[in-house]
Design a protein around this motif. Structure first.
Motif, PDB file in Angstrom:
ATOM      1  N   UNK A   1       0.795  -1.230   0.000  1.00  0.00           N
ATOM      2  CA  UNK A   1       0.000   0.000   0.000  1.00  0.00           C
ATOM      3  C   UNK A   1       0.826   1.279   0.000  1.00  0.00           C
ATOM      4  N   UNK A   2       1.846   1.435   0.864  1.00  0.00           N
ATOM      5  CA  UNK A   2       2.617   2.684   0.861  1.00  0.00           C
ATOM      6  C   UNK A   2       3.308   2.944  -0.470  1.00  0.00           C
ATOM      7  N   UNK A   3       3.802   1.898  -1.115  1.00  0.00           N
ATOM      8  CA  UNK A   3       4.483   2.059  -2.392  1.00  0.00           C
ATOM      9  C   UNK A   3       3.481   2.431  -3.483  1.00  0.00           C
ATOM     10  N   UNK A   4       2.299   1.819  -3.461  1.00  0.00           N
ATOM     11  CA  UNK A   4       1.296   2.123  -4.463  1.00  0.00           C
ATOM     12  C   UNK A   4       0.836   3.565  -4.351  1.00  0.00           C
ATOM     13  N   UNK A   5       0.676   4.048  -3.130  1.00  0.00           N
ATOM     14  CA  UNK A   5       0.273   5.435  -2.930  1.00  0.00           C
ATOM     15  C   UNK A   5       1.305   6.391  -3.503  1.00  0.00           C
TER      16      UNK A   5
END
Length: 279
Positions: free
Chosen positions: A6-10
């Motif tokens: 999730x953090x990387x996708x954001x």
């Protein structure tokens, strides 16, 4: 898995949909993928709408202000034309043997040269997220394998050991594989574990790499489909992908294969972000 991604996708959404500058030179405007030579077709409208919905749901206060801006940015890409052409050199595929009479073709998206070498190292060893958009842009230059789709294929990311995962704190290859999965619309399958405690492959000769990977991989479950697409970040000699392919082949294929029933067995290909020397 998505909990860790999730953090990387954001961060990628912010880079792709809100930042109009090239993610490499930071000077020119980024260019839509559809306008770049050798680029894979841009996202479908359904994928765009889905991504926008997910992004906006995490920032409800920005919905009114940024909805139009986000919709206009979905085809803007990540690099300008100048930077794209500096890295868009699709290497010729090369083959390694995984069994008698059976080869594993390996296709990389680009060469392990500047600026890719520095970007991969920064992301892989220092978790530098600012390099991830460049890596994603490069992955998008890999065309989806002919005949492969979500119902008959899976992506097998190069596994890592638990000790290395704990030491590093994240799984860079799995993060990249997740982006390739989204690009190709082919799911990831994590049915292989790495059971060795080998040293890094960097700086080893091909013979040393192969010896270092003896009995390194084991299947934890039967592959759900017949087409397996192996993926690693860097393919130097192809030894790691070769060892992974050999493990899958030896643990799924019968000792003798009747040519008349060859289509009943698994088809294995391999892909990498970059190809070249890591010495």
């Amino acid at each position: 898995m998505m909990r860790y991604l999730a953090p990387y996708q954001t961060g990628l959404w912010l880079a792709e949909y809100l930042d109009i500058r090239c993610q490499l030179c930071r000077i020119y405007r980024s260019t839509p993928q559809a306008q770049l030579a050798h680029a894979y077709p841009s996202q479908s409208k359904e994928n765009r709408d889905d991504a926008a919905t997910q992004f906006l749901s995490t920032r409800p206060s920005l919905i009114t202000k940024y909805r139009q801006q986000i919709n206009q940015r979905f085809d803007s890409g990540l690099l300008c034309k100048h930077c794209h052409h500096s890295i868009a050199w699709l290497p010729k595929p090369f083959n390694v043997d995984i069994a008698a009479g059976t080869i594993l073709p390996i296709q990389a998206a680009t060469y392990y040269d500047y600026p890719m070498r520095q970007a991969i190292r920064a992301f892989k060893y220092h978790e530098n997220m600012t390099k991830l958009p460049l890596l994603l842009h490069t992955l998008r230059q890999l065309p989806r394998p002919h005949g492969c789709h979500k119902n008959n294929s899976v992506i097998v990311a190069m596994p890592t050991t638990e000790q290395r995962l704990i030491k590093r704190g994240f799984a860079p290859v799995l993060i990249l594989a997740a982006q390739l999965s989204k690009h190709w619309q082919i799911p990831i399958w994590q049915g292989v574990e790495r059971i060795d405690n080998t040293v890094s492959q960097q700086g080893l000769t091909r013979a040393e790499r192969l010896s270092n990977l003896d009995n390194a991989f084991a299947l934890t479950e039967k592959p759900p489909v017949k087409r397996l697409l192996l993926f690693d970040d860097v393919a130097t000699t192809g030894a790691s992908l070769q060892a992974l392919g050999q493990a899958i082949y030896s643990q799924t294929m019968p000792s003798t294969i009747d040519e008349s029933h060859a289509t009943d067995y698994y088809h294995i290909r391999a892909y990498a972000l970059a190809h070249g020397s890591q010495s």
